[in-house]
Write a protein that holds these residues in place. Structure first.
Motif, mmCIF file in Angstrom:
data_model
loop_
_atom_site.group_PDB
_atom_site.id
_atom_site.type_symbol
_atom_site.label_atom_id
_atom_site.label_comp_id
_atom_site.label_asym_id
_atom_site.label_seq_id
_atom_site.Cartn_x
_atom_site.Cartn_y
_atom_site.Cartn_z
ATOM 1 N N ARG A 403 0.651 -1.218 0.102
ATOM 2 C CA ARG A 403 -0.014 -0.073 0.034
ATOM 3 C C ARG A 403 0.961 1.421 -0.126
ATOM 4 N NH1 ARG A 403 -2.938 -2.784 4.081
ATOM 5 N NH2 ARG A 403 -2.127 -1.536 5.540
ATOM 6 N N MET A 404 1.894 1.275 0.774
ATOM 7 C CA MET A 404 2.707 2.229 0.839
ATOM 8 C C MET A 404 3.402 2.539 -0.563
ATOM 9 S SD MET A 404 4.572 1.507 4.535
ATOM 10 C CE MET A 404 5.862 2.762 4.421
ATOM 11 N N LEU A 405 3.861 1.554 -1.205
ATOM 12 C CA LEU A 405 4.406 1.423 -2.670
ATOM 13 C C LEU A 405 3.430 2.235 -3.655
ATOM 14 C CD1 LEU A 405 6.721 1.090 -4.676
ATOM 15 C CD2 LEU A 405 5.566 -1.395 -5.063
ATOM 16 N N GLU A 406 2.279 1.664 -3.509
ATOM 17 C CA GLU A 406 1.233 2.453 -4.536
ATOM 18 C C GLU A 406 0.784 3.877 -4.093
ATOM 19 O OE1 GLU A 406 -3.490 1.471 -5.676
ATOM 20 O OE2 GLU A 406 -2.734 0.191 -4.009
ATOM 21 N N HIS A 423 -5.745 -0.128 -16.692
ATOM 22 C CA HIS A 423 -5.712 -1.386 -17.071
ATOM 23 C C HIS A 423 -6.070 -2.401 -15.999
ATOM 24 C CE1 HIS A 423 -3.745 0.816 -20.189
ATOM 25 N NE2 HIS A 423 -4.442 0.151 -21.058
ATOM 26 N N GLU A 424 -6.577 -1.813 -14.843
ATOM 27 C CA GLU A 424 -6.870 -3.040 -13.729
ATOM 28 C C GLU A 424 -5.590 -3.827 -13.202
ATOM 29 O OE1 GLU A 424 -10.537 -4.785 -14.130
ATOM 30 O OE2 GLU A 424 -11.572 -3.324 -15.312
ATOM 31 N N VAL A 425 -4.303 -3.285 -13.262
ATOM 32 C CA VAL A 425 -3.211 -3.958 -12.798
ATOM 33 C C VAL A 425 -3.145 -3.684 -11.309
ATOM 34 C CG1 VAL A 425 -0.910 -4.192 -12.778
ATOM 35 C CG2 VAL A 425 -2.129 -4.401 -15.034
ATOM 36 N N ARG A 426 -3.291 -4.613 -10.324
ATOM 37 C CA ARG A 426 -3.168 -4.255 -8.899
ATOM 38 C C ARG A 426 -1.574 -4.309 -8.450
ATOM 39 N NH1 ARG A 426 -6.972 -1.936 -10.408
ATOM 40 N NH2 ARG A 426 -9.237 -2.828 -10.001
ATOM 41 N N TYR A 427 -1.313 -3.320 -7.721
ATOM 42 C CA TYR A 427 0.280 -3.472 -7.319
ATOM 43 C C TYR A 427 0.496 -4.995 -6.402
ATOM 44 C CZ TYR A 427 1.061 1.363 -8.267
ATOM 45 O OH TYR A 427 1.015 2.561 -8.648
ATOM 46 N N LEU A 428 -0.563 -5.418 -5.693
ATOM 47 C CA LEU A 428 -0.312 -6.566 -5.175
ATOM 48 C C LEU A 428 -0.019 -7.719 -6.020
ATOM 49 C CD1 LEU A 428 -0.564 -7.870 -2.009
ATOM 50 C CD2 LEU A 428 -2.815 -8.640 -2.826
ATOM 51 N N GLN A 429 -0.522 -7.618 -7.284
ATOM 52 C CA GLN A 429 -0.055 -8.848 -8.297
ATOM 53 C C GLN A 429 1.463 -8.916 -8.760
ATOM 54 O OE1 GLN A 429 -3.390 -6.683 -10.518
ATOM 55 N NE2 GLN A 429 -3.834 -8.882 -11.026
ATOM 56 N N PHE A 430 2.142 -7.885 -8.599
ATOM 57 C CA PHE A 430 3.655 -7.901 -8.812
ATOM 58 C C PHE A 430 4.371 -7.477 -7.770
ATOM 59 C CE2 PHE A 430 2.141 -3.742 -10.183
ATOM 60 C CZ PHE A 430 3.194 -2.909 -9.660
ATOM 61 N N ALA A 431 3.903 -6.547 -6.933
ATOM 62 C CA ALA A 431 4.905 -6.032 -5.758
ATOM 63 C C ALA A 431 4.924 -6.851 -4.514
ATOM 64 C CB ALA A 431 4.480 -4.576 -5.308
ATOM 65 N N PHE A 432 3.969 -7.952 -4.415
ATOM 66 C CA PHE A 432 3.988 -8.697 -3.240
ATOM 67 C C PHE A 432 5.224 -9.640 -3.305
ATOM 68 C CE2 PHE A 432 3.551 -12.657 -1.377
ATOM 69 C CZ PHE A 432 2.894 -12.512 -0.171
ATOM 70 N N ARG A 433 5.685 -9.891 -4.567
ATOM 71 C CA ARG A 433 6.934 -10.740 -4.502
ATOM 72 C C ARG A 433 8.261 -9.868 -4.293
ATOM 73 N NH1 ARG A 433 7.808 -13.944 -9.957
ATOM 74 N NH2 ARG A 433 8.980 -11.893 -10.544
#
Length: 530
Positions: A403-406, A423-433
């Protein structure tokens, strides 16, 4: 944009549910993607324009760096001057000096570009990866001492900034590399020599000089840890990296006379844990943990190292003992990756191969391997102590950091943020890793080791500073992100970024930009929402 059905199917394939509604993002390619080997990102390589186009101002920090001829490395001799300036100069005066230098430099660059007719080759050069400014990569400048303040002259892009016509058309202003005061004054008077003119012998002399400074500092009866952090920020020479990492992680004491006794005591303590706990891996209550560790280790990088039986056994013991002694979190996927850099650095002292990735560890004496194993365990434990909320139930630390990164990216580069949202790309989809593995799955191991030099030099480097590195890493691919107009293509790009050929130069640029962002936003009360 992909249809709703295709997007749902792709998202279902890419993620699996875990406790606490956290969705792990695994399965993207590792080691990092190499487009020259896979040949699937050909469209990312820009084509030369059919007609000459007007040279445009660089839109990224890396492009700015490639167009900058001024030498920006402060060098070892300027450290005291930097510290004195930080204590005595008014920040507004310093900031105005920096802006004037950047403005004058920009005007000189524009005049030079108008005199040089743009051609297809030149345009293509501007759009591709910036080349090395000289025969060898120029080392990154070291940050000023923490206690003396910060002279990296940056102004927050969210404060009192009016976009110009060029900005309005192409997005927010590019983030330029900041300069320290002595360099700013030097540039205003004509600038230092182009780093491209430095010979390889000069760079070798500089490296030898840095190594000598490390050795002198480490040879003292009591190592000044603040000075060691300052020296280590811009990279640690390989011969002194093992002992420096042990000191910076808090594993070894600063007092030189106590180190041998500390090493002996901690190594004996670790193997007492092994003797007491390791047989419990066959118990019903711990079988699942041990089985998961056993499955995950062969998936780690580098495979040539982790698939060796001796290394596999060492990693299994380290991870299982840590999980048993930390029941609040236990073993979580991602922790296994954090063992590798410590092991590679510590075992590197005892192998002949320059590249430890391909070294045959079985040739290392058994007693030496035991010491490496114990040292790796304790240093990994100290790292995990600072980010353990990343691995407790529901992994709240990672949720917060994503959330802080977003929020941070939305303030730094609103155009990229809105493009991902559109384009409905959520940060959790790539930044989690990125948070879970500390970018180890995104860059080669040699780059991770260099990153960790700086992380261990920064206060809360593996937690807070890592956030700014991730923001800089995302915006490093700004152009490629904005070119993608499809959900699936965007997510594939972000999960398989082409970093396989990265080295120290790219990492130095990334860290410099992250340091800039930290300076601009870390003390701003509302730069991200908690």
């Amino acid at each position: 944009m992909a249809s709703d059905g295709a997007r749902k199917q792709f998202w279902k394939r890419s993620n699996s549910k875990v406790p606490g509604s956290i969705q792990h993002v695994y399965g993207a390619q590792h080691p990092p993607f190499d487009p020259l080997l896979h040949g699937t990102l050909l469209k990312a390589t820009p084509k030369a324009p059919a007609t000459p186009v007007k040279a445009k101002r660089g839109s990224t920090f890396q492009e700015f760096e490639s167009n900058t001829s001024d030498a920006w490395d402060a060098g070892e001799d300027d450290d005291e001057l930097l510290a004195m300036a930080a204590e005595s100069l008014n920040s507004e005066v310093v900031m105005e000096t920096a802006h004037r230098v950047l403005r004058d430099h920009s005007q000189r660059r524009e005049q030079h570009q108008l005199q040089e007719p743009p051609g297809p080759g030149r345009e293509q050069h501007q759009l591709q990866e910036p080349p090395s400014p000289g025969p060898e990569p120029t080392p990154a400048t070291e940050p000023p001492p923490v206690a003396s303040g910060d002279l990296r002259l940056v102004k927050s892009v969210s404060e009192s900034h009016t976009p110009g016509p060029a900005e309005s058309a192409s997005g927010p202003a590019p983030l330029h590399r900041s300069q320290s005061l002595p360099q700013a004054a030097s540039a205003a008077l004509g600038g230092p020599p182009d780093p491209g003119t430095l010979s390889s012998s000069a760079l070798s002399e500089r490296e030898a000089f840095r190594l000598d400074k490390f050795k002198q500092l480490l040879a003292g009866p009591n190592t000044d840890l603040e000075e060691l952090r300052r020296l280590s920020w811009s990279g640690i020479p390989k011969p002194v990296r093992p002992i420096t990492w042990k000191l910076l992680s808090g594993y070894l004491p600063a007092n030189a006379e106590r180190r041998a006794a500390t090493l002996q005591r901690k190594r004996e303590e670790y193997f007492a844990f092994v003797e007491h706990y390791y047989d419990a891996r066959n118990d019903e209550g711990h079988q699942d943990t041990y089985r998961q560790i056993h499955i995950d280790i062969p998936r780690m990088s580098p495979e040539a190292l982790t698939l060796q039986p001796a290394v596999t056994e060492i990693f299994e013991r380290i991870l299982f003992i840590w999980a048993i002694r930390h029941p609040a979190s236990g073993y979580v996927q991602g922790i296994n990756d954090l063992v590798t850099p410590f092991f590679v650095v510590f075992v590197g002292e005892h192998v002949e191969e320059e590249d430890v990735d391909i070294a045959d560890v079985s040739r290392v004496p058994a007693d030496v391997l035991r010491n490496v194993e114990a040292d790796t365990y304790w240093c990994t434990s100290r790292l995990l102590d600072g980010i353990q909320d990343n691995y407790t139930f529901a992994q709240p630390g990672i949720q917060l950091k994503v959330r802080m990164l977003e929020e941070l990216v939305s303030r730094i580069d609103e155009q990229v943020h809105r493009h991902l949202e559109q384009h409905e790309v959520r940060y959790l989809q790539f930044a989690f890793r990125w948070m879970n593995n500390l970018l180890m799955r995104e860059v080669p191991l040699r780059c991770t080791v260099r990153l960790w030099d700086t992380y261990q030099s920064e206060p809360e480097g593996f937690s807070r500073f890592h956030l700014y590195v991730c923001a800089a890493f995302l915006l490093r691919w700004r152009r490629e992100i904005l070119e993608e107009r499809d959900f699936q293509e965007l997510l594939l790009l972000l999960q398989n970024l082409p970093t396989a050929r990265w080295g120290d130069e790219e990492v130095s640029l990334l860290l410099a930009e992250a340091y800039r962002l930290k300076f601009a936003f870390a003390d701003a009360p509302n730069h991200y929402k908690k």
